[in-house]
Design a protein around this motif. Structure first.
Motif, PDB file in Angstrom:
ATOM      1  N   TYR A  43      13.312  32.838  45.099  1.00  0.00           N
ATOM      2  CA  TYR A  43      13.287  31.406  44.796  1.00  0.00           C
ATOM      3  C   TYR A  43      12.176  31.099  43.796  1.00  0.00           C
ATOM      4  O   TYR A  43      11.260  31.898  43.599  1.00  0.00           O
ATOM      5  CB  TYR A  43      13.048  30.582  46.069  1.00  0.00           C
ATOM      6  CG  TYR A  43      14.098  30.820  47.122  1.00  0.00           C
ATOM      7  CD1 TYR A  43      15.323  30.179  47.070  1.00  0.00           C
ATOM      8  CD2 TYR A  43      13.864  31.710  48.169  1.00  0.00           C
ATOM      9  CE1 TYR A  43      16.293  30.413  48.032  1.00  0.00           C
ATOM     10  CE2 TYR A  43      14.829  31.951  49.135  1.00  0.00           C
ATOM     11  CZ  TYR A  43      16.035  31.295  49.059  1.00  0.00           C
ATOM     12  OH  TYR A  43      16.988  31.536  50.014  1.00  0.00           O
ATOM     13  N   TRP A  97       8.646  25.472  43.003  1.00  0.00           N
ATOM     14  CA  TRP A  97       8.689  24.338  42.081  1.00  0.00           C
ATOM     15  C   TRP A  97       7.354  23.589  42.079  1.00  0.00           C
ATOM     16  O   TRP A  97       6.885  23.152  41.043  1.00  0.00           O
ATOM     17  CB  TRP A  97       9.835  23.403  42.460  1.00  0.00           C
ATOM     18  CG  TRP A  97       9.983  22.280  41.505  1.00  0.00           C
ATOM     19  CD1 TRP A  97       9.521  21.007  41.667  1.00  0.00           C
ATOM     20  CD2 TRP A  97      10.597  22.325  40.218  1.00  0.00           C
ATOM     21  NE1 TRP A  97       9.823  20.261  40.559  1.00  0.00           N
ATOM     22  CE2 TRP A  97      10.487  21.057  39.650  1.00  0.00           C
ATOM     23  CE3 TRP A  97      11.225  23.332  39.484  1.00  0.00           C
ATOM     24  CZ2 TRP A  97      10.985  20.750  38.391  1.00  0.00           C
ATOM     25  CZ3 TRP A  97      11.719  23.032  38.234  1.00  0.00           C
ATOM     26  CH2 TRP A  97      11.598  21.751  37.700  1.00  0.00           C
ATOM     27  N   TYR A 152       7.918  22.731  47.530  1.00  0.00           N
ATOM     28  CA  TYR A 152       9.244  22.544  46.939  1.00  0.00           C
ATOM     29  C   TYR A 152       9.721  23.873  46.363  1.00  0.00           C
ATOM     30  O   TYR A 152       8.980  24.518  45.622  1.00  0.00           O
ATOM     31  CB  TYR A 152       9.190  21.508  45.812  1.00  0.00           C
ATOM     32  CG  TYR A 152       8.838  20.122  46.283  1.00  0.00           C
ATOM     33  CD1 TYR A 152       9.815  19.274  46.809  1.00  0.00           C
ATOM     34  CD2 TYR A 152       7.536  19.650  46.202  1.00  0.00           C
ATOM     35  CE1 TYR A 152       9.493  17.997  47.242  1.00  0.00           C
ATOM     36  CE2 TYR A 152       7.209  18.381  46.619  1.00  0.00           C
ATOM     37  CZ  TYR A 152       8.196  17.545  47.144  1.00  0.00           C
ATOM     38  OH  TYR A 152       7.864  16.288  47.557  1.00  0.00           O
ATOM     39  N   ASP A 212      13.137  25.999  44.471  1.00  0.00           N
ATOM     40  CA  ASP A 212      14.345  25.767  43.690  1.00  0.00           C
ATOM     41  C   ASP A 212      15.054  27.101  43.454  1.00  0.00           C
ATOM     42  O   ASP A 212      14.444  28.165  43.564  1.00  0.00           O
ATOM     43  CB  ASP A 212      13.992  25.098  42.359  1.00  0.00           C
ATOM     44  CG  ASP A 212      15.151  24.285  41.786  1.00  0.00           C
ATOM     45  OD1 ASP A 212      16.198  24.163  42.460  1.00  0.00           O
ATOM     46  OD2 ASP A 212      15.011  23.766  40.664  1.00  0.00           O
ATOM     47  N   GLY A 262      21.152  26.189  43.805  1.00  0.00           N
ATOM     48  CA  GLY A 262      20.820  25.071  44.685  1.00  0.00           C
ATOM     49  C   GLY A 262      20.051  25.552  45.905  1.00  0.00           C
ATOM     50  O   GLY A 262      19.858  26.745  46.114  1.00  0.00           O
ATOM     51  N   ILE A 263      19.610  24.601  46.697  1.00  0.00           N
ATOM     52  CA  ILE A 263      18.833  24.898  47.903  1.00  0.00           C
ATOM     53  C   ILE A 263      19.556  24.319  49.111  1.00  0.00           C
ATOM     54  O   ILE A 263      19.977  23.163  49.097  1.00  0.00           O
ATOM     55  CB  ILE A 263      17.407  24.299  47.798  1.00  0.00           C
ATOM     56  CG1 ILE A 263      16.620  24.961  46.679  1.00  0.00           C
ATOM     57  CG2 ILE A 263      16.659  24.416  49.124  1.00  0.00           C
ATOM     58  CD1 ILE A 263      16.335  26.438  46.878  1.00  0.00           C
ATOM     59  N   ASP A 292      17.894  28.196  53.247  1.00  0.00           N
ATOM     60  CA  ASP A 292      16.889  28.654  52.290  1.00  0.00           C
ATOM     61  C   ASP A 292      15.505  28.131  52.689  1.00  0.00           C
ATOM     62  O   ASP A 292      14.517  28.880  52.676  1.00  0.00           O
ATOM     63  CB  ASP A 292      17.225  28.175  50.867  1.00  0.00           C
ATOM     64  CG  ASP A 292      18.583  28.666  50.403  1.00  0.00           C
ATOM     65  OD1 ASP A 292      18.874  29.870  50.558  1.00  0.00           O
ATOM     66  OD2 ASP A 292      19.356  27.839  49.876  1.00  0.00           O
ATOM     67  N   CYS A 293      15.450  26.865  53.047  1.00  0.00           N
ATOM     68  CA  CYS A 293      14.176  26.263  53.456  1.00  0.00           C
ATOM     69  C   CYS A 293      13.636  26.934  54.716  1.00  0.00           C
ATOM     70  O   CYS A 293      12.431  27.189  54.825  1.00  0.00           O
ATOM     71  CB  CYS A 293      14.341  24.760  53.681  1.00  0.00           C
ATOM     72  SG  CYS A 293      14.737  23.840  52.182  1.00  0.00           S
ATOM     73  N   SER A 353      11.055  22.167  51.107  1.00  0.00           N
ATOM     74  CA  SER A 353      12.107  21.258  50.676  1.00  0.00           C
ATOM     75  C   SER A 353      12.628  21.619  49.294  1.00  0.00           C
ATOM     76  O   SER A 353      11.935  22.269  48.505  1.00  0.00           O
ATOM     77  CB  SER A 353      11.530  19.833  50.657  1.00  0.00           C
ATOM     78  OG  SER A 353      12.448  18.918  50.127  1.00  0.00           O
ATOM     79  N   SER A 354      13.807  21.131  48.990  1.00  0.00           N
ATOM     80  CA  SER A 354      14.333  21.171  47.625  1.00  0.00           C
ATOM     81  C   SER A 354      13.667  20.043  46.845  1.00  0.00           C
ATOM     82  O   SER A 354      13.268  19.040  47.441  1.00  0.00           O
ATOM     83  CB  SER A 354      15.847  20.963  47.693  1.00  0.00           C
ATOM     84  OG  SER A 354      16.279  20.032  46.761  1.00  0.00           O
ATOM     85  N   ARG A 386      13.376  14.571  41.666  1.00  0.00           N
ATOM     86  CA  ARG A 386      12.556  15.758  41.466  1.00  0.00           C
ATOM     87  C   ARG A 386      11.121  15.419  41.041  1.00  0.00           C
ATOM     88  O   ARG A 386      10.902  14.795  40.018  1.00  0.00           O
ATOM     89  CB  ARG A 386      13.270  16.571  40.405  1.00  0.00           C
ATOM     90  CG  ARG A 386      12.663  17.821  39.943  1.00  0.00           C
ATOM     91  CD  ARG A 386      13.672  18.557  39.087  1.00  0.00           C
ATOM     92  NE  ARG A 386      14.829  18.949  39.870  1.00  0.00           N
ATOM     93  CZ  ARG A 386      15.013  20.169  40.356  1.00  0.00           C
ATOM     94  NH1 ARG A 386      14.160  21.115  40.119  1.00  0.00           N
ATOM     95  NH2 ARG A 386      16.078  20.443  41.069  1.00  0.00           N
TER      96      ARG A 386
END
Length: 152
Positions: free
Chosen positions: A21, A24, A40, A42, A46-47, A51-52, A78-79, A84
Motif C-alpha cells: 500500500y 498517503w 491514511y 491508498d 482502492g481501499i 485492507d485497513c 483509513s482510505s 482526500r
C-alpha cells in the motif's frame, strides 16, 4: 512536518509499503488520554475494510515494539476518501485543477481559511486561486488541506 509526525512516518511507512500500500499521510492529534493516530493508506485498486484491518494489525505490532507514543492513543487506519487530505507538495501538484479547502496554522493576509482551485505548487508554496486572486501558501503553514468532492 513536526518531529513527532516525521518519527511516526519513518516507523509506519515502510511497514505499509511492504504490505503493498501507499502511506498517503498521517495525522496525530495529541489530546492527553484521548490521543488519535490516523493513518491514511491508498492503493491503485482502492481501499477496502480488509485492507485497513491488515495494515492496522501490522502497524499496531510495530508501534507496540517501537513505542513512539508514550501515552494511550487510538489507532485509526483509513482510505483518503473523496475529500482526500493533502499532505505533501507532490500530492498538491498531482491534484492541480481540483477544488480545495485549506486551513492555515497562522493567518496569511488576514485569513486562515481558503477555498478555491488548486493551481499547483511553486517551490515550497501551494498556489490556490480564490475569487480571481492567486495565493501562494507556504506548505509549512498549512494545518489541514482537503479536496472538495464534486458530484457531477
Amino acid at each position: 512536518m513536526s518531529s513527532k509526525l516525521e518519527q511516526l512516518q519513518a516507523i509506519v511507512a515502510p511497514v505499509i509499503e511492504a504490505l503493498g500500500y501507499e502511506c498517503w499521510g498521517i495525522e496525530f492529534l495529541s489530546q492527553g488520554k484521548h490521543s488519535l493516530l490516523r493513518i491514511y493508506i491508498d492503493h491503485a485498486d482502492g481501499i477496502f475494510i480488509e485492507d485497513c484491518e491488515k495494515v492496522s494489525r501490522q502497524v499496531s505490532g510495530v508501534l507496540d515494539v517501537e513505542d513512539p507514543i508514550s501515552n494511550e492513543y487510538t489507532l485509526e487506519v483509513s482510505s483518503p476518501g473523496m475529500d482526500r487530505p493533502l499532505f505533501t507538495l507532490e500530492q498538491f501538484a498531482a491534484h492541480a485543477g481540483e477544488q480545495v479547502k485549506i486551513k492555515l496554522r497562522v493567518p496569511f493576509e488576514g485569513r486562515r481559511n481558503f477555498q478555491g482551485v488548486l493551481r499547483g505548487v511553486e517551490e515550497q508554496d501551494v498556489v490556490v486561486l480564490v475569487d480571481d486572486h492567486e495565493f501562494l501558501l507556504p506548505i509549512d503553514s498549512i494545518d489541514k488541506a482537503n479536496i472538495v468532492p464534486r458530484f457531477d
